[in-house]
Design an enzyme around this catalytic site. Sequence first.
Site, PDB file in Angstrom:
ATOM      1  N   ASP A  37       0.841  -1.202   0.000  1.00  0.00           N
ATOM      2  CA  ASP A  37       0.000   0.000   0.000  1.00  0.00           C
ATOM      3  C   ASP A  37       0.876   1.251   0.000  1.00  0.00           C
ATOM      4  OD1 ASP A  37      -3.241   0.298   1.115  1.00  0.00           O
ATOM      5  OD2 ASP A  37      -1.983   2.102   1.074  1.00  0.00           O
ATOM      6  N   ASP A  63       3.344   1.793  -4.719  1.00  0.00           N
ATOM      7  CA  ASP A  63       2.464   2.586  -5.579  1.00  0.00           C
ATOM      8  C   ASP A  63       2.217   1.729  -6.813  1.00  0.00           C
ATOM      9  OD1 ASP A  63       1.259   4.240  -7.397  1.00  0.00           O
ATOM     10  OD2 ASP A  63       2.649   5.912  -7.129  1.00  0.00           O
ATOM     11  N   VAL A  64       0.980   1.274  -6.998  1.00  0.00           N
ATOM     12  CA  VAL A  64       0.701   0.325  -8.089  1.00  0.00           C
ATOM     13  C   VAL A  64       0.918   0.925  -9.480  1.00  0.00           C
ATOM     14  CG1 VAL A  64      -0.880  -1.158  -6.777  1.00  0.00           C
ATOM     15  CG2 VAL A  64      -1.801   0.799  -8.066  1.00  0.00           C
ATOM     16  N   ASN A  90      -6.631  -4.876  -5.348  1.00  0.00           N
ATOM     17  CA  ASN A  90      -7.673  -4.138  -4.628  1.00  0.00           C
ATOM     18  C   ASN A  90      -7.449  -2.629  -4.609  1.00  0.00           C
ATOM     19  OD1 ASN A  90      -9.779  -3.825  -2.350  1.00  0.00           O
ATOM     20  ND2 ASN A  90      -7.895  -3.109  -1.376  1.00  0.00           N
ATOM     21  N   TYR A 156     -14.437   6.135 -13.350  1.00  0.00           N
ATOM     22  CA  TYR A 156     -14.453   5.001 -12.410  1.00  0.00           C
ATOM     23  C   TYR A 156     -15.233   3.825 -13.011  1.00  0.00           C
ATOM     24  CZ  TYR A 156     -15.043   2.441  -7.979  1.00  0.00           C
ATOM     25  OH  TYR A 156     -15.039   1.479  -6.994  1.00  0.00           O
ATOM     26  N   LYS A 160     -13.587   0.114 -13.765  1.00  0.00           N
ATOM     27  CA  LYS A 160     -14.056  -1.115 -13.110  1.00  0.00           C
ATOM     28  C   LYS A 160     -14.586  -2.122 -14.137  1.00  0.00           C
ATOM     29  CE  LYS A 160     -12.732  -0.138  -9.040  1.00  0.00           C
ATOM     30  NZ  LYS A 160     -11.651  -0.928  -8.409  1.00  0.00           N
ATOM     31  N   ILE A 189     -19.906   0.000   0.067  1.00  0.00           N
ATOM     32  CA  ILE A 189     -19.377  -0.533   1.335  1.00  0.00           C
ATOM     33  C   ILE A 189     -18.862   0.662   2.128  1.00  0.00           C
ATOM     34  CG2 ILE A 189     -17.677  -2.104   2.372  1.00  0.00           C
ATOM     35  CD1 ILE A 189     -19.701  -3.548   0.510  1.00  0.00           C
ATOM     36  N   THR A 191     -16.497   2.524   3.770  1.00  0.00           N
ATOM     37  CA  THR A 191     -15.035   2.565   3.943  1.00  0.00           C
ATOM     38  C   THR A 191     -14.599   4.024   3.821  1.00  0.00           C
ATOM     39  OG1 THR A 191     -14.542   2.459   1.591  1.00  0.00           O
ATOM     40  CG2 THR A 191     -14.784   0.331   2.718  1.00  0.00           C
TER      41      THR A 191
HETATM   42  N1  LIG Z   1     -16.134   1.036  -0.779  1.00  0.00           N
HETATM   43  C1  LIG Z   1     -16.966   0.755  -1.778  1.00  0.00           C
HETATM   44  O1  LIG Z   1     -18.166   1.066  -1.747  1.00  0.00           O
HETATM   45  C2  LIG Z   1     -16.464   0.006  -2.977  1.00  0.00           C
HETATM   46  C3  LIG Z   1     -17.421  -0.535  -3.857  1.00  0.00           C
HETATM   47  C4  LIG Z   1     -16.979  -1.214  -4.970  1.00  0.00           C
HETATM   48  C5  LIG Z   1     -15.625  -1.371  -5.216  1.00  0.00           C
HETATM   49  N2  LIG Z   1     -14.724  -0.825  -4.332  1.00  0.00           N
HETATM   50  C6  LIG Z   1     -13.306  -1.005  -4.633  1.00  0.00           C
HETATM   51  O2  LIG Z   1     -12.695  -1.659  -3.541  1.00  0.00           O
HETATM   52  C7  LIG Z   1     -11.305  -1.302  -3.502  1.00  0.00           C
HETATM   53  C8  LIG Z   1     -10.949  -0.859  -2.096  1.00  0.00           C
HETATM   54  O3  LIG Z   1     -11.733   0.281  -1.791  1.00  0.00           O
HETATM   55  P1  LIG Z   1     -12.002   0.805  -0.310  1.00  0.00           P
HETATM   56  O4  LIG Z   1     -13.389   1.296  -0.316  1.00  0.00           O
HETATM   57  O5  LIG Z   1     -11.563  -0.194   0.682  1.00  0.00           O
HETATM   58  O6  LIG Z   1     -11.053   2.101  -0.319  1.00  0.00           O
HETATM   59  P2  LIG Z   1     -10.039   2.736   0.760  1.00  0.00           P
HETATM   60  O7  LIG Z   1      -9.814   4.126   0.288  1.00  0.00           O
HETATM   61  O8  LIG Z   1     -10.522   2.501   2.139  1.00  0.00           O
HETATM   62  O9  LIG Z   1      -8.716   1.856   0.551  1.00  0.00           O
HETATM   63  C9  LIG Z   1      -7.973   1.915  -0.632  1.00  0.00           C
HETATM   64  C10 LIG Z   1      -6.523   1.632  -0.324  1.00  0.00           C
HETATM   65  O10 LIG Z   1      -5.800   1.698  -1.554  1.00  0.00           O
HETATM   66  C11 LIG Z   1      -4.598   2.385  -1.325  1.00  0.00           C
HETATM   67  N3  LIG Z   1      -4.117   2.975  -2.570  1.00  0.00           N
HETATM   68  C12 LIG Z   1      -4.640   4.022  -3.247  1.00  0.00           C
HETATM   69  N4  LIG Z   1      -3.890   4.305  -4.311  1.00  0.00           N
HETATM   70  C13 LIG Z   1      -2.865   3.419  -4.319  1.00  0.00           C
HETATM   71  C14 LIG Z   1      -1.745   3.205  -5.155  1.00  0.00           C
HETATM   72  N5  LIG Z   1      -1.503   3.997  -6.221  1.00  0.00           N
HETATM   73  N6  LIG Z   1      -0.909   2.196  -4.873  1.00  0.00           N
HETATM   74  C15 LIG Z   1      -1.120   1.405  -3.795  1.00  0.00           C
HETATM   75  N7  LIG Z   1      -2.142   1.572  -2.935  1.00  0.00           N
HETATM   76  C16 LIG Z   1      -3.006   2.568  -3.204  1.00  0.00           C
HETATM   77  C17 LIG Z   1      -4.935   3.447  -0.271  1.00  0.00           C
HETATM   78  O11 LIG Z   1      -3.758   3.899   0.400  1.00  0.00           O
HETATM   79  C18 LIG Z   1      -5.878   2.670   0.625  1.00  0.00           C
HETATM   80  O12 LIG Z   1      -5.187   2.012   1.663  1.00  0.00           O
HETATM   81  C19 LIG Z   1     -11.121  -0.208  -4.560  1.00  0.00           C
HETATM   82  O13 LIG Z   1     -10.596  -0.789  -5.734  1.00  0.00           O
HETATM   83  C20 LIG Z   1     -12.536   0.281  -4.795  1.00  0.00           C
HETATM   84  O14 LIG Z   1     -12.698   0.847  -6.067  1.00  0.00           O
HETATM   85  C21 LIG Z   1     -15.111  -0.152  -3.228  1.00  0.00           C
END
Ligand SMILES: NC(=O)c1ccc[n+]([C@@H]2O[C@H](COP(=O)([O-])OP(=O)(O)OC[C@H]3O[C@@H](n4cnc5c(N)ncnc54)[C@H](O)[C@@H]3O)[C@@H](O)[C@H]2O)c1
Length: 252
Positions: A37, A63-64, A90, A156, A160, A189, A191
């Site tokens: 992360d 950093d991905v 993720n 977005y 996705k 979700i 978060t």
């Molecule tokens: N929360 C929702 O409602 C939801 C719904 C559908 C899909 N998602 C997907 O689930 C995944 C996780 O989302 P979340 O809600 O837990 O978000 P979050 O913001 O809580 O966590 C995301 C994490 O990704 C890390 N990150 C961001 N950019 C990065 C990079 N360039 N390199 C490495 N790490 C990086 C951040 O530091 C963070 O720890 C995402 O892909 C999001 O699109 C989330």
Amino acid sequence: MKRVENKVVVVTGGASGIGRETCLLLAKEGAKVVIADLSDKDGKKLVDDIESLGGVAKFYHLDVTNEQEVKDVYAKAAKEFGGIDGSINNAGIAGVDKPTHELTEKEWDIVMDINVKGVFFCTKHVVPHMQKSGGGSVVNVSSIYGLVGAGDIPHYHASKAAVRLMAKNDALTYAKDNIRFNSIHPGFIWTPLVERMGKEDPSFRKHLDSLHPIGHIGEPMDIAYGLLFLISDESKFMTGSELIIDGGYTCQ
Ligand SMILES: NC(=O)c1ccc[n+]([C@@H]2O[C@H](COP(=O)([O-])OP(=O)(O)OC[C@H]3O[C@@H](n4cnc5c(N)ncnc54)[C@H](O)[C@@H]3O)[C@@H](O)[C@H]2O)c1
């Protein structure tokens, strides 16, 4: 026997939200978890939390969007634990909420770089490790926004949808290597990502609740259980599939 006993699993974006809960659950079920992360502070804190529960975890800064960093993280993880069995793509961001005709190239690119190019780099650099060790399971974290439109955040949606099909295509390419690829599609979700989206609107959460026929949005654990299943051998006949966990959002 725990559900993912001794499996080595890399979780990008593992330090927060869905990723964090997934790392905790995987560790509880016996996996050696690699948290990768941008956030060093949250990643290191999670290692401490997992270790205090008796689990095994390691944090690497990642950093991905940086291919060399991605390559190095998978190499270090494989060296540390003797291979990689699972990889959860993720890490992701939502980006600004503007209609397509107002989006700038920069706003488009940042979302595509993290959400799509990041998944490409991570897949590219985990596959050779899995080929070497005889197989594995990769999950792309997509969204309900990768399946249906909602009339907001267009970049977005595009990102996705892209990782959904990348999983299907990679499933075909790497089936011969015993590497499975699936996508998971969460509804909303609660978060930090979603909290940030609604920080200026006090009725935001209520509105999101109303979008889900089940009556409320989900919590990170709802998705963590799906990811645990997809990484475990319980899903060994599953590849190129979409696991939708959305409280009925896409039924309508
Ligand atoms: N929360 C929702 O409602 C939801 C719904 C559908 C899909 N998602 C997907 O689930 C995944 C996780 O989302 P979340 O809600 O837990 O978000 P979050 O913001 O809580 O966590 C995301 C994490 O990704 C890390 N990150 C961001 N950019 C990065 C990079 N360039 N390199 C490495 N790490 C990086 C951040 O530091 C963070 O720890 C995402 O892909 C999001 O699109 C989330």
